[in-house]
Design a protein around this motif. Sequence first.
Motif, PDB file in Angstrom:
ATOM      1  N   THR B  47       3.889   1.157   8.376  1.00 19.25           N
ATOM      2  CA  THR B  47       3.534  -0.078   7.672  1.00 19.25           C
ATOM      3  C   THR B  47       2.334  -0.740   8.342  1.00 19.25           C
ATOM      4  OG1 THR B  47       5.792  -0.453   6.932  1.00 19.25           O
ATOM      5  CG2 THR B  47       4.372  -2.385   7.049  1.00 19.25           C
ATOM      6  N   GLU B  89       6.084  -2.856   1.494  1.00 24.45           N
ATOM      7  CA  GLU B  89       7.441  -2.338   1.650  1.00 24.45           C
ATOM      8  C   GLU B  89       8.481  -3.304   1.074  1.00 24.45           C
ATOM      9  OE1 GLU B  89       8.132  -1.259   5.702  1.00 24.45           O
ATOM     10  OE2 GLU B  89      10.143  -0.522   5.325  1.00 24.45           O
ATOM     11  N   ASP B 162       4.002   1.510   0.098  1.00 27.98           N
ATOM     12  CA  ASP B 162       4.864   1.534   1.284  1.00 27.98           C
ATOM     13  C   ASP B 162       6.324   1.677   0.869  1.00 27.98           C
ATOM     14  OD1 ASP B 162       5.938   1.361   3.796  1.00 27.98           O
ATOM     15  OD2 ASP B 162       4.800  -0.419   4.390  1.00 27.98           O
ATOM     16  N   GLU B 163       6.891   2.828   1.121  1.00 23.93           N
ATOM     17  CA  GLU B 163       8.296   3.131   0.826  1.00 23.93           C
ATOM     18  C   GLU B 163       8.754   2.647  -0.555  1.00 23.93           C
ATOM     19  OE1 GLU B 163      11.150   3.134   3.830  1.00 23.93           O
ATOM     20  OE2 GLU B 163       9.724   2.951   5.486  1.00 23.93           O
TER      21      GLU B 163
HETATM   22 MG   LIG Z   1       7.537   0.187   7.335  1.00 21.78          MG
END
Ligand SMILES: [Mg+2]
Lengths: 296, 237
Positions: B47, B89, B162-163
Amino acid sequence: MQELLGIPSPLLFGQLLIGLINGAFYALLSLGLAVIFGVLNVINFAHGALYMMGAFVAWLLLTYLGIGYWPALVVAPLIVGAVGILIERTMLSRLYDLDHLYGLLFTFGLALIIEGTFINFYGVSGQPYAPPQVLTGGYNLGFMFLPAYRGWVIVASLLVCFGTWLLIERTRLGSYLRAAVERPDLVRAFGINVPLMMTLTYGFGVALAGFAGVLAAPLYTVSPIMGQNLIIVVFAIVVIGGLGSILGSIVTGLGIGLIEGLTRTFYPEASSTVVFVIMAIVLIIRPHGLFGRPRE
Amino acid sequence: MSNAQPLLRIRDLNAWYGESHILHGIDFEVNRGEVVSLLGRNGAGKTTTLRAIMGLVPQRVGSIAFEGTEIGAMKPERIARRGIAYCPEERGVFASLTVEENLMLPPVVQDGGLGLDEIFELFPNLEERRKGASGARLSGGEQQMLAIARILRTGAKLLLLDEPTEGLAPVIVHQIGASVERLRERGFTILLVEQNFHFAARLADRHYVIEHGRVVERFARGDIRERMGELYELLGV
Ligand SMILES: [Mg+2]
Ligand SMILES: Nc1ncnc2c1ncn2[C@@H]1O[C@H](COP(=O)(O)OP(=O)(O)OP(=O)(O)O)[C@@H](O)[C@H]1O
């Protein structure tokens, strides 16, 4: 004479009118504070001083340049807003990375400097400022007499409050502002210039105070300390309404004005303390304010 | 036209949060039209790498070149306007904005973004929820779709995701995978951070493994099958 709850009705309505007018000023000022706090995370203690500056600028424009009320109603807030932008760019913006307390202390010191400067040149006694010619009369509403200028103050401040609410809640620019209140970093990462938005927000918030100052000039004498007493009550209102809530600050401002008016009618001894009593009760029952959201 | 130059090229990227040194010289590149994944355990610095690219980590040094231009010292708003878009995220859906306001929030920075009709084709659920009063009322999966959808309008060429599958049900994960696939076909370049290795393995052309703020290993799509053991060990799966 007509009576309502044992009070002569002209007296009651007269007090309610005064309450509504005070409420209109509370709403304008707490709205500016709420907008500034929301976007900049700064509690603007200089708000009362900038309100005073608005009134003084109107008086100076008239006295030295012969510029009357109506142009001043636009020009004075613009000047106060420009002063705000200068303050934010040159000083306040340097404090954002530090603890909130620095912003608070800075604006508090700034208020003392601004008020001290005006006192130095103009003393504390105050200068008269006549209302514009067209608003000198009044209307008999049957149950009470409404001075035209007072009616205008209520209408003008409600319009400006409502316009500000529309701008923030219903426009694209407003959605940028609301988003920046939640996540300034992410809003920047979308390509929106948040630092510029913060500068303009401070300018706008203090311009609202300047506007309130011009509205106040014909009602009260224009004096360097006119903001001091008012701003204490306005901070109490901000606490009651909840910091950062736009609608909350408008509704609470008007509501507290009316409650003060009623108190003045029925129990005059408490009229200047009732707002603090309400603040204490709200703090006990709902610490984040009537309209505020709890912060994590 | 030279395709030799990577779209994004990162060299010796270091980043700090206060006193803690988080990224210790990250190197990697992303070519035009690729889907590249950053893998790694919790706290590896994935991140932070995306946030540093976006200009959101103030303390950073090293080279970040986008389309050959050095963007490493630019402010976030300028980086975004060059055509990089970020889906965080935590999704970053705004509670004080309606669903539609959330979708329309990021300004268009370049030509070539998706139209609303294309976006709703990718994420039909969003069209149904369009009139929602607050972004916060959406389900997790819908919020994730919204967070991706809103950056597709802007014309950004490089998407940092992000994810996007974190905490979502398999059926939603599948749908998001299909959308990413479509976005690749549509010409987007995607840098994908993932914990869900199987999701990343299906989509990405290349993978970098990050550990303690460094790129410790790289895998091409074709390598994965034979180097599975090595990869599992690195990721602690
Ligand atoms: Mg992360
Ligand atoms: N705002 C912050 N302040 C201080 N340290 C931070 C901050 N954000 C992250 N860190 C630390 O930086 C390191 C890297 O964090 P990062 O979020 O980049 O990891 P990650 O690879 O994305 O992990 P995950 O897979 O859990 O999302 C971690 O040790 C984390 O604790």
